[in-house]
Design a protein around this motif. Sequence first.
Motif, PDB file in Angstrom:
ATOM      1  N   VAL A  92       0.801  -1.247  -0.034  1.00 32.27           N
ATOM      2  CA  VAL A  92       0.007   0.000   0.068  1.00 32.27           C
ATOM      3  C   VAL A  92       0.831   1.195  -0.084  1.00 32.27           C
ATOM      4  CG1 VAL A  92      -1.880   1.361   1.172  1.00 32.27           C
ATOM      5  CG2 VAL A  92      -1.720  -1.281   1.232  1.00 32.27           C
ATOM      6  N   HIS A  93       0.511   2.285  -0.854  1.00 28.71           N
ATOM      7  CA  HIS A  93       1.427   3.378  -1.211  1.00 28.71           C
ATOM      8  C   HIS A  93       0.806   4.321   0.110  1.00 28.71           C
ATOM      9  CE1 HIS A  93       2.182   7.494  -2.742  1.00 28.71           C
ATOM     10  NE2 HIS A  93       3.432   6.841  -2.749  1.00 28.71           N
ATOM     11  N   LEU A  94       1.749   4.808   1.148  1.00 30.92           N
ATOM     12  CA  LEU A  94       1.633   5.568   2.247  1.00 30.92           C
ATOM     13  C   LEU A  94       1.932   6.902   2.104  1.00 30.92           C
ATOM     14  CD1 LEU A  94       2.909   3.317   4.969  1.00 30.92           C
ATOM     15  CD2 LEU A  94       0.541   3.493   4.240  1.00 30.92           C
ATOM     16  N   GLY A  95       2.741   7.294   0.906  1.00 31.77           N
ATOM     17  CA  GLY A  95       2.895   8.717   0.526  1.00 31.77           C
ATOM     18  C   GLY A  95       4.317   9.256   0.809  1.00 31.77           C
ATOM     19  N   LYS A  96       4.441  10.271   0.947  1.00 31.92           N
ATOM     20  CA  LYS A  96       5.916  10.701   1.063  1.00 31.92           C
ATOM     21  C   LYS A  96       6.341  11.000   2.526  1.00 31.92           C
ATOM     22  CE  LYS A  96       6.040  13.620  -3.381  1.00 31.92           C
ATOM     23  NZ  LYS A  96       6.960  13.015  -3.947  1.00 31.92           N
ATOM     24  N   VAL A  97       7.577  10.557   2.848  1.00 32.24           N
ATOM     25  CA  VAL A  97       8.185  10.746   4.057  1.00 32.24           C
ATOM     26  C   VAL A  97       9.651  11.071   4.154  1.00 32.24           C
ATOM     27  CG1 VAL A  97       6.521   8.698   4.964  1.00 32.24           C
ATOM     28  CG2 VAL A  97       8.764   7.977   4.252  1.00 32.24           C
ATOM     29  N   SER A  98      10.092  11.392   4.888  1.00 34.74           N
ATOM     30  CA  SER A  98      11.710  11.934   5.054  1.00 34.74           C
ATOM     31  C   SER A  98      12.220  10.898   6.100  1.00 34.74           C
ATOM     32  CB  SER A  98      11.788  13.252   5.902  1.00 34.74           C
ATOM     33  OG  SER A  98      11.187  14.337   5.043  1.00 34.74           O
ATOM     34  N   LEU A  99      13.368  10.368   5.515  1.00 33.08           N
ATOM     35  CA  LEU A  99      14.207   9.275   6.173  1.00 33.08           C
ATOM     36  C   LEU A  99      15.571   9.699   6.606  1.00 33.08           C
ATOM     37  CD1 LEU A  99      13.089   6.177   4.227  1.00 33.08           C
ATOM     38  CD2 LEU A  99      11.974   6.593   6.290  1.00 33.08           C
ATOM     39  N   ASN A 100      16.032   9.545   7.770  1.00 33.65           N
ATOM     40  CA  ASN A 100      17.368  10.122   8.001  1.00 33.65           C
ATOM     41  C   ASN A 100      18.368   8.986   7.479  1.00 33.65           C
ATOM     42  OD1 ASN A 100      17.657   7.764   9.591  1.00 33.65           O
ATOM     43  ND2 ASN A 100      17.340   9.002  11.786  1.00 33.65           N
ATOM     44  N   GLN A 101      19.624   9.135   7.719  1.00 32.93           N
ATOM     45  CA  GLN A 101      20.641   8.313   6.919  1.00 32.93           C
ATOM     46  C   GLN A 101      20.577   6.890   7.488  1.00 32.93           C
ATOM     47  OE1 GLN A 101      21.227  10.800   9.024  1.00 32.93           O
ATOM     48  NE2 GLN A 101      22.895  10.173  10.740  1.00 32.93           N
TER      49      GLN A 101
END
Length: 114
Positions: free
Chosen positions: A63-72
Motif C-alpha cells: 500500500v502506498h503511504l505517501g512521501k516521508v523523510s528518512l534519516n541516513q
Amino acid sequence: MLTFELYRYTHPDGSAKEWAYCDLRNGQALVRWGPADHLGRQQSCPAAQARQRARRNLRTGYVHLGKVSLNQHGIRPRSTAASAPDATATTATRPVTEPVDLSTLLGADQGFYF
C-alpha cells in the motif's frame, strides 16, 4: 534527509515490512527497505527501475503511504511538541486500540477462568 515514496506490506499476523525509493533527479534512485519504521537496508538503482518496482509492489499487496523523510539510517524522525506533525506520520502508524474488559464481554458472574 531525503524524501522517499513509502510502501508498506502488512502480513496476516499483523507484522509489516516497508519499501521506499527516492528519485535523486540524476537518473538514479535510492531504494530502502526493512521492517516497518526502520528501513535499514539500501541500494542504488536506475530511477526507472525503482518506479517499475513500485508498480510491481502495488500489484503484490503493498500500500502506498505517501512521501516521508528518512534519516541516513532509514528511520522517520519523530515530531516533537514544538514542531508541526508530519501529515504522513498518522497514516504510517498503527491505530491505538483501547483495552477490552473481559468481564464485560463474558459476564462477571460466569466464573470463567484462564
